[in-house]
Design an enzyme around this catalytic site. Structure first.
Site, short mmCIF file in Angstrom:
data_model
loop_
_atom_site.label_atom_id
_atom_site.label_comp_id
_atom_site.label_asym_id
_atom_site.label_seq_id
_atom_site.Cartn_x
_atom_site.Cartn_y
_atom_site.Cartn_z
N ARG A 102 27.38 -4.91 56.53
CA ARG A 102 26.97 -5.97 57.45
C ARG A 102 26.77 -7.31 56.75
O ARG A 102 26.86 -8.36 57.38
CB ARG A 102 25.67 -5.57 58.16
CG ARG A 102 25.85 -4.56 59.27
CD ARG A 102 24.53 -4.16 59.88
NE ARG A 102 23.82 -3.20 59.03
CZ ARG A 102 22.64 -2.70 59.32
NH1 ARG A 102 22.01 -3.07 60.44
NH2 ARG A 102 22.06 -1.83 58.53
N LYS A 206 24.11 -13.94 73.18
CA LYS A 206 23.13 -13.42 72.23
C LYS A 206 22.75 -14.52 71.26
O LYS A 206 23.62 -15.12 70.63
CB LYS A 206 23.70 -12.21 71.46
CG LYS A 206 22.77 -11.62 70.41
CD LYS A 206 23.44 -10.43 69.73
CE LYS A 206 22.60 -9.85 68.63
NZ LYS A 206 23.26 -8.71 67.96
N THR A 239 19.28 -4.61 70.49
CA THR A 239 20.47 -5.22 71.07
C THR A 239 20.99 -4.41 72.25
O THR A 239 21.28 -4.96 73.33
CB THR A 239 21.57 -5.37 70.01
OG1 THR A 239 21.15 -6.31 69.01
CG2 THR A 239 22.87 -5.87 70.63
#
Length: 333
Positions: A102, A206, A239
């Site tokens: 990530r 988002k 999320t």
């Protein structure tokens, strides 16, 4: 048929998983020894000859109750080095969940780019190739490595599941943010092909600031549909929970979430117990021990072992990985 000249080792704590991968590749898993020393150091070595062999090492790099992510990475590096020193002709790291993937770019001054550092470590000890599934950013993953990379997708597994379970009603594939729209679009296209009818696409806004995620506007229509929220991984679950609530508020009839890697960190069990979700579909790239007890009755776990095993078999025999990924519904072993 046994694949001559190939060996598969499993370093993962989920031994049944690596054994299933080996069987799907056409061999029995080879044995290895791990020995811990009093000061916390360890050694690991193959218990069979690897000289001149095509060696595949299965190890999913997530932390669990017994070993941290860093401990697993270190053990994998040392074992790759050991089989390379023992004369293996080719060594492939099969890492269903690749740690540190990530952090693939700098978002703040002097940030580390850990994806590139992990790549350098694997290459330094002698990995000829790395196989993984659904990394956060495929382009960053491929650019970080100089050795051969194979990026597999759980999409065929998800398509087969939802094609059988979604029913005759209309459905929409939803990305929880704009950045995942490409992943959602690929699943939508494959699901359309499998169902033989149109499937809609939507995504949510988002915004993240100092670790706080906000935004619930839905771009696209979900009213009356079965909404399938797709992401690459679940960490804290915030999320997906946010996306599920937004879909409900915009009129979705049923809401399911799907993700490849289910890390379930922090209070993910409580967060995802939200009644907005009718169900959760994950893949067993991360061990089942991480599934919170509160979610076990609501989670469907899809098996990635046949897909990984077939990828290994094709890499060993020169078969096509592209054709493997294009199959909308690979059959389980």
């Amino acid at each position: 048929m046994t694949a001559v000249g190939m060996q598969v080792f499993g370093l993962t704590a989920e031994r049944e998983f690596s054994e299933a991968v080996a069987r799907a590749a056409g061999v029995e898993q080879s044995g290895h020894e791990e020995r811990a020393f009093e000061d916390g150091e360890h050694k690991t070595r193959p218990l069979v000859s690897v000289r001149g062999r095509d060696v595949y090492i299965v190890d999913s790099l997530y932390g669990d109750a017994d070993r941290s992510t860093n401990d697993k990475l270190c053990r994998l590096l040392f074992f790759i080095g050991a089989v390379r020193d023992a004369g293996a002709a080719r060594v492939t790291a099969v890492v269903p969940y690749l740690c540190y993937a990530r952090k693939d770019r700098r978002t703040k001054p002097r940030d580390p780019v850990t994806t590139r550092y992990v790549a350098a470590l694997l290459e330094a000890v002698g990995a000829d190739a790395v196989v993984t599934m659904d990394v956060h950013n495929q382009a960053a993953f491929e650019n970080a490595f100089r050795c051969t990379t194979v990026h597999l997708e759980a999409r065929p597994l998800l398509v087969r599941h939802f094609a059988e379970s979604v029913g005759a009603g209309s459905c929409t594939v939803v990305s929880p943010d704009a950045g995942g729209a490409k992943r959602a679009a690929a699943l939508r296209d494959s699901l359309e092909h499998a169902l033989g009818r149109d499937v809609a696409l939507a995504f949510l806004e988002k915004r993240r600031s100092e670790g706080v995620v906000t935004g619930d506007a839905v771009v696209g229509a979900v009213e009356g549909d079965t909404a399938i929220i797709v992401d690459d991984l679940i960490s804290s679950g915030t999320t997906l929970a946010r996306a599920a609530r937004a879909c409900r508020e915009h009129g979705a009839g049923r809401v399911f979430a799907a993700a490849t890697h289910a890390l379930f960190t922090a209070d993910a069990g409580d967060t995802l117990a939200d009644t907005a979700l009718d169900g959760l579909v994950i893949v067993n790239t991360v061990g089942s021990s991480r599934i919170p007890q509160s979610l076990r009755r609501r989670v469907v776990v899809l098996d990635a072992a046949p897909l990984l095993g077939e990828a290994i078999r094709r890499l060993h025999t020169g078969g096509s990985i592209v054709e493997l990924l294009s199959d909308p519904s690979p059959s389980p072993a």
